[in-house]
Design an enzyme around this catalytic site. Structure first.
Site, PDB file in Angstrom:
ATOM      1  CG  HIS A 125     -24.176  -4.503  78.135  1.00  0.00           C
ATOM      2  ND1 HIS A 125     -25.157  -3.582  78.443  1.00  0.00           N
ATOM      3  CD2 HIS A 125     -24.551  -5.064  76.959  1.00  0.00           C
ATOM      4  CE1 HIS A 125     -26.065  -3.584  77.489  1.00  0.00           C
ATOM      5  NE2 HIS A 125     -25.723  -4.486  76.577  1.00  0.00           N
TER       6      HIS A 125
ATOM      7  CE  LYS B 243     -30.717  -2.068  70.526  1.00  0.00           C
ATOM      8  NZ  LYS B 243     -29.649  -2.512  71.387  1.00  0.00           N
TER       9      LYS B 243
ATOM     10  NE  ARG C 251     -29.590 -10.843  75.878  1.00  0.00           N
ATOM     11  CZ  ARG C 251     -30.705 -10.150  75.711  1.00  0.00           C
ATOM     12  NH1 ARG C 251     -31.403  -9.770  76.750  1.00  0.00           N
ATOM     13  NH2 ARG C 251     -31.135  -9.838  74.513  1.00  0.00           N
TER      14      ARG C 251
ATOM     15  CB  SER D 213     -30.280  -2.466  77.097  1.00  0.00           C
ATOM     16  OG  SER D 213     -28.971  -2.667  77.519  1.00  0.00           O
TER      17      SER D 213
END
Length: 157
Positions: A16, A40, A89, A126
Site C-alpha cells: 500500500h 472482509k 499486483r 493484507s
C-alpha cells in the site's frame, strides 16, 4: 491535480505504501481514503486504520488520510478529487479494477490510473498478513514498523 488512493487497508502494508508514495510523487495532493468492505473480516476498526495510515504516511507532506463511507465517486466529488489511483499486483487485480473504473467513469466521468506494484512488495496481501498474524506469525517484513507494533498489540490482546 488531486488524486485518491482508496482501500480498506487492513492492515496497511508495504505494498500500500509503495502505491501511496508513488502517487504522492505524481500528483499535487493525494487523499488516502479508508473504507469498509462488507466482505472482509477486519483486524482494525476504521478509526484505527485511519490513525495507522496517518502515521505511516506522516513523512509525505502532500498526503492526507480520511475515512470514507458510501460511493467512492461521491466522495471524490465532495473532495474535489480528479483521479483515482489503484495498485495492481496481478492480472486478476486488473480485471476487477477495469470493471470498477469503467463503472466509476460511466457514473461521473472520473478517470482511474492503475499503477503496478513494485515487484519487491507485489506478493504482500493484507488478507495474508492478517491470517499470519492471527496464527502467531511474524509479519514485520510486510508492514511498516508502526503497523507491526499495532498488529502485535492487537493479536496479543
Amino acid at each position: 491535480m488531486r488524486a485518491i488512493c482508496p482501500g480498506s487497508f487492513d492492515p496497511a502494508t508495504l505494498g500500500h505504501l509503495d502505491i501511496i508514495t508513488r502517487a504522492a510523487a505524481l500528483f499535487d495532493d493525494v487523499v488516502v481514503a479508508v473504507g469498509r468492505n462488507s466482505a472482509k473480516n477486519y483486524l482494525f476498526d476504521p478509526d484505527e486504520r485511519v490513525a495507522i495510515l496517518a502515521e505511516a504516511t506522516g513523512g509525505l507532506a502532500n498526503v492526507t488520510v480520511k475515512p470514507i463511507s458510501g460511493l467512492l465517486v461521491d466522495f471524490c466529488a465532495d473532495e474535489g478529487v480528479d483521479v483515482i489511483v489503484k495498485g495492481l499486483r496481478f492480472a486478476s487485480d486488473f480485471e476487477f479494477e477495469l470493471q470498477m473504473s469503467q463503472m466509476n467513469h460511466a457514473m461521473t466521468g472520473i478517470e482511474t490510473i492503475c499503477l503496478p506494484t513494485s515487484s519487491a512488495v507485489a506478493h504482500i496481501s493484507s488478507t495474508m498478513v492478517r491470517e499470519i498474524a492471527r496464527l502467531g506469525g511474524d509479519v514485520g517484513q510486510f508492514v511498516p514498523e508502526g503497523v507491526h507494533r499495532r498488529i502485535r498489540a492487537k493479536v496479543a490482546g
